[in-house]
Design an enzyme around this catalytic site. Structure first.
Site, short mmCIF file in Angstrom:
data_model
loop_
_atom_site.label_atom_id
_atom_site.label_comp_id
_atom_site.label_asym_id
_atom_site.label_seq_id
_atom_site.Cartn_x
_atom_site.Cartn_y
_atom_site.Cartn_z
N ASP A 176 51.00 33.26 -5.06
CA ASP A 176 50.51 34.40 -5.88
C ASP A 176 49.75 34.94 -4.63
OD1 ASP A 176 49.67 35.39 -8.94
OD2 ASP A 176 48.54 36.27 -7.30
N ILE A 177 49.78 36.31 -4.66
CA ILE A 177 48.81 37.08 -3.45
C ILE A 177 47.31 37.09 -3.84
CG2 ILE A 177 49.07 39.48 -4.63
CD1 ILE A 177 50.21 40.06 -1.74
N ASN A 194 52.69 35.10 -19.21
CA ASN A 194 52.46 36.36 -20.38
C ASN A 194 53.59 37.34 -20.48
OD1 ASN A 194 49.59 35.77 -19.84
ND2 ASN A 194 49.61 36.64 -17.67
N GLN A 232 50.71 40.93 -19.60
CA GLN A 232 51.80 40.61 -18.44
C GLN A 232 51.62 42.23 -17.63
OE1 GLN A 232 55.61 40.73 -19.81
NE2 GLN A 232 56.65 40.32 -17.88
N HIS A 258 57.68 35.43 -15.26
CA HIS A 258 56.97 34.66 -14.41
C HIS A 258 56.03 33.52 -14.76
CE1 HIS A 258 54.52 37.96 -14.57
NE2 HIS A 258 53.44 37.56 -14.38
N PHE A 259 55.94 32.32 -14.35
CA PHE A 259 55.07 31.38 -14.89
C PHE A 259 54.14 31.30 -13.51
CE2 PHE A 259 56.67 29.32 -18.86
CZ PHE A 259 57.77 30.03 -19.18
N HIS A 260 52.87 31.55 -14.00
CA HIS A 260 51.64 31.08 -13.15
C HIS A 260 51.30 29.55 -13.18
CE1 HIS A 260 49.93 35.17 -12.89
NE2 HIS A 260 50.61 35.33 -14.09
P1 AMP Z 1 50.80 39.03 -14.62
O1 AMP Z 1 49.54 39.62 -14.88
O2 AMP Z 1 50.96 37.79 -15.53
O3 AMP Z 1 51.76 39.93 -14.59
O4 AMP Z 1 50.41 38.56 -13.01
C1 AMP Z 1 51.19 39.13 -12.16
C2 AMP Z 1 50.70 38.39 -10.97
O5 AMP Z 1 51.58 38.70 -9.82
C3 AMP Z 1 49.20 38.46 -10.34
O6 AMP Z 1 48.69 37.18 -10.36
C4 AMP Z 1 49.54 39.04 -8.83
O7 AMP Z 1 48.42 38.73 -8.22
C5 AMP Z 1 51.05 38.60 -8.72
N1 AMP Z 1 51.58 39.39 -7.65
C6 AMP Z 1 51.80 40.77 -7.70
N2 AMP Z 1 52.17 41.18 -6.58
C7 AMP Z 1 52.60 40.14 -5.79
C8 AMP Z 1 53.07 39.84 -4.58
N3 AMP Z 1 53.67 40.86 -3.70
N4 AMP Z 1 53.33 38.55 -3.70
C9 AMP Z 1 52.76 37.59 -4.73
N5 AMP Z 1 52.11 37.67 -6.02
C10 AMP Z 1 52.00 39.04 -6.41
#
Ligand code: AMP
Length: 144
Positions: free
Chosen positions: A38-39, A93, A100, A106-108
């Protein structure tokens, strides 16, 4: 209407990552799944696991993609636990009211050190008399 159709077909940022159009720190890849850092990590090692197929919500995945995804979630969880310690959250989410942001399943997987890093408190409700049975009936009727 036509515009809405083309919007639906647009690649998500995660599909662009899978296609190599946007850089990422790749953790793992197989035929159906992909994992990358995750970025904006909660902690170092916070990893996202996604299906390669662009699907918005978890329940919309077909069986094969869902099974492959859960296998990769476990594989990455094992690596996270081995690398950063045994405590971690797995968070998925689905939809705006569930926080979301990226409309691609996606799974964190988040290594945890301290309770203060994430606030997972939620409000609770209660079933009225007889309501639990109706809820159970409805859920079971929709199991496939
Ligand atoms: P969500 O709120 O569950 O939709 O989380 C989306 C996640 O994607 C967040 O934790 C962001 O930091 C992550 N994210 C968004 N763009 C990127 C990217 N280019 N590379 C890695 N992670 C990302």
């Amino acid at each position: 209407m036509l515009l809405a159709y083309f919007r639906e077909m647009e690649d998500t940022i995660f599909t662009k990552i899978v296609k190599g159009e946007i850089p990422c720190a790749k953790v793992y890849e197989d035929e159906k799944t992909f994992a990358f850092l995750d970025i904006s990590p909660v902690n170092k090692g916070h990893t996202l696991v996604i299906p390669k197929k662009q699907v918005e919500k978890f329940h919309e995945l077909d069986d094969e993609d869902a099974e492959a995804l859960m296998r990769t979630v476990q594989k990455v969880a094992q690596a996270v636990a081995e690398s950063f310690g045994p405590d971690y959250n797995i968070i998925n989410n689905n939809g705006a009211s569930a926080d979301q942001i990226v409309p691609h399943v996606h799974f964190h997987i988040i290594p945890r050190k301290d309770k203060s890093e994430i606030n997972l408190e939620w409000s609770t409700t209660k079933y009225e008399e007889g309501e639990q049975d109706k809820v159970l009936e409805k859920l079971k009727a929709n199991l496939s």
